[in-house]
Design a protein around this motif. Structure first.
Motif, PDB file in Angstrom:
ATOM      1  N   VAL A  41       0.540  -0.875  -0.135  1.00  9.68           N
ATOM      2  CA  VAL A  41      -0.001  -0.292  -0.026  1.00  9.68           C
ATOM      3  C   VAL A  41       0.918   1.109   0.196  1.00  9.68           C
ATOM      4  N   VAL A  42       1.876   0.968   0.577  1.00  5.60           N
ATOM      5  CA  VAL A  42       2.842   2.772   0.801  1.00  5.60           C
ATOM      6  C   VAL A  42       3.938   2.243  -0.007  1.00  5.60           C
ATOM      7  N   GLY A  43       4.204   1.417  -0.507  1.00  2.32           N
ATOM      8  CA  GLY A  43       5.122   1.578  -2.058  1.00  2.32           C
ATOM      9  C   GLY A  43       4.424   2.086  -2.716  1.00  2.32           C
ATOM     10  N   THR A  44       2.927   1.872  -3.285  1.00  5.35           N
ATOM     11  CA  THR A  44       2.396   2.205  -4.599  1.00  5.35           C
ATOM     12  C   THR A  44       2.041   4.027  -4.567  1.00  5.35           C
ATOM     13  N   VAL A  45       1.622   4.129  -2.965  1.00  4.93           N
ATOM     14  CA  VAL A  45       1.100   5.441  -3.107  1.00  4.93           C
ATOM     15  C   VAL A  45       2.617   6.845  -3.072  1.00  4.93           C
ATOM     16  N   THR A  46       4.156   5.816  -2.515  1.00  4.99           N
ATOM     17  CA  THR A  46       4.540   6.313  -3.394  1.00  4.99           C
ATOM     18  C   THR A  46       5.220   6.353  -4.116  1.00  4.99           C
ATOM     19  N   THR A  47       4.664   5.759  -5.099  1.00  3.88           N
ATOM     20  CA  THR A  47       5.631   5.182  -6.278  1.00  3.88           C
ATOM     21  C   THR A  47       4.386   6.386  -7.105  1.00  3.88           C
ATOM     22  N   PHE A  48       3.378   6.105  -6.935  1.00  5.98           N
ATOM     23  CA  PHE A  48       2.380   7.354  -7.841  1.00  5.98           C
ATOM     24  C   PHE A  48       2.458   8.758  -7.283  1.00  5.98           C
TER      25      PHE A  48
END
Length: 246
Positions: A114-121
Motif C-alpha cells: 500500500v505505502v509503496g504504491t502510494v509512494t511511486t504514484f
C-alpha cells in the motif's frame, strides 16, 4: 486454544503501528522518496530531460533511497520478535507458528504494498510537475505499469528483508548485508558479470520502472525474478521460525 486468523492479523497490525522503528521506517519510504524527488526535479528537472536515457526510469530516481527505508521496515518489523523474549510472548498468544508467521508476513507485505504504491504514484506525479511541457503523464506508455510495478517491487524487497531477518534474528545483520549489496556490490557485479547480473533482485525488479527493457528480462519477468528471491527468503524464515527454539 484456537486463535482466529483475523485476530492474529489485527495483532500484527497493532505491532506495526505501535513500534516506532517499524512505523518510522514505513513512513520514511514515502517521505524520503517523495522529498528527494521533489528536491532533485525542482532544481535539475530540465537537465534530466536533456541527459536522461530513459525518462520514465529517471522519474523514479529517488526510489533507490526509498528501498533502503523499505528494507529497514521489513527487518525491524520482524527483528522485534527476537528482542527480550518477545517471541515467547507472541507464540504463547498464537501457538500455531505457521499462522503466526503467515500473519506477520502478510501484514508486513500488505503495508509495504500500500505505502509503496502510494509512494511511486506520488513520486511520479511530484517529479513531473516540475518538467513543464516535457513532463510525462500517467497516460504515457508504461507510466501506470511503472507506478504499480514500483509498488510491487518495494513490497517484495520488504519481504526479502523480513524473511532474512527471521533467519538471522537481527535487523542490524540483515541491513549490514543488504544495504551494501544494493548500493555497491550490485553495481560492481553488473559491470563484471554481464547478463547474469540481470537476475539480481534489485536489477531484475527495477525493470518494471523502465519504458524499454534493458538486458534479458522484461518488466513483469523481472518482478517475477525478484519475487523468487523474496519467496526463497520468506520460506527460509518460515523454516527457521518453525524449527528453532524461542
Amino acid at each position: 486454544m484456537t486463535v482466529s486468523t483475523t485476530a492474529v492479523l489485527h495483532s500484527e497490525w497493532i505491532k506495526v503501528r505501535s513500534l516506532r522503528g517499524s512505523l518510522g521506517s514505513l513512513i520514511s519510504v514515502f517521505v524520503a522518496t517523495v522529498a528527494v524527488t521533489t528536491l532533485v526535479f525542482a532544481t535539475v528537472g530540465k537537465d534530466e530531460v536533456e541527459h536522461g536515457d530513459d525518462l520514465l526510469f529517471g522519474a523514479f530516481y529517488a526510489l533507490n533511497l526509498g528501498q533502503i527505508a523499505a528494507l529497514a521496515f521489513g527487518a525491524t518489523a520482524v527483528s522485534c520478535e527476537f528482542l527480550n523474549g518477545a517471541l515467547r510472548v507472541s507464540l504463547a498468544a498464537v501457538p500455531d507458528r505457521n499462522l503466526f508467521y503467515a500473519a506477520k508476513t502478510a501484514v508486513v507485505g500488505g503495508c509495504a504494498l500500500v505505502v509503496g504504491t502510494v509512494t511511486t504514484f506520488t513520486t511520479f506525479l511530484a517529479g513531473q510537475a516540475f518538467m513543464g511541457s516535457d513532463a510525462l503523464g500517467l497516460g504515457d506508455p508504461g507510466a501506470v505499469r511503472a507506478c504499480v510495478g514500483g509498488g510491487v517491487y518495494l513490497a517484495l524487497m520488504v519481504l526479502f528483508a523480513a524473511g532474512l531477518t527471521a533467519v538471522l534474528r537481527s535487523a542490524v545483520a540483515v541491513l549490514s548485508i543488504l544495504v551494501p549489496f544494493l548500493l555497491i556490490v550490485s553495481f560492481v557485479l553488473g559491470d563484471v558479470a554481464g547478463s547474469a547480473a540481470d537476475f539480481l533482485p534489485d536489477r531484475a525488479g527495477q525493470q518494471a520502472l523502465r519504458r524499454e527493457a534493458v538486458g534479458s528480462l522484461g518488466p513483469w519477468s523481472g518482478l517475477a525474478v525478484t519475487a523468487l528471491w523474496s519467496a526463497a527468503a520468506v520460506l527460509a524464515g518460515w523454516w527457521a521460525v518453525r524449527r528453532r527454539d524461542t
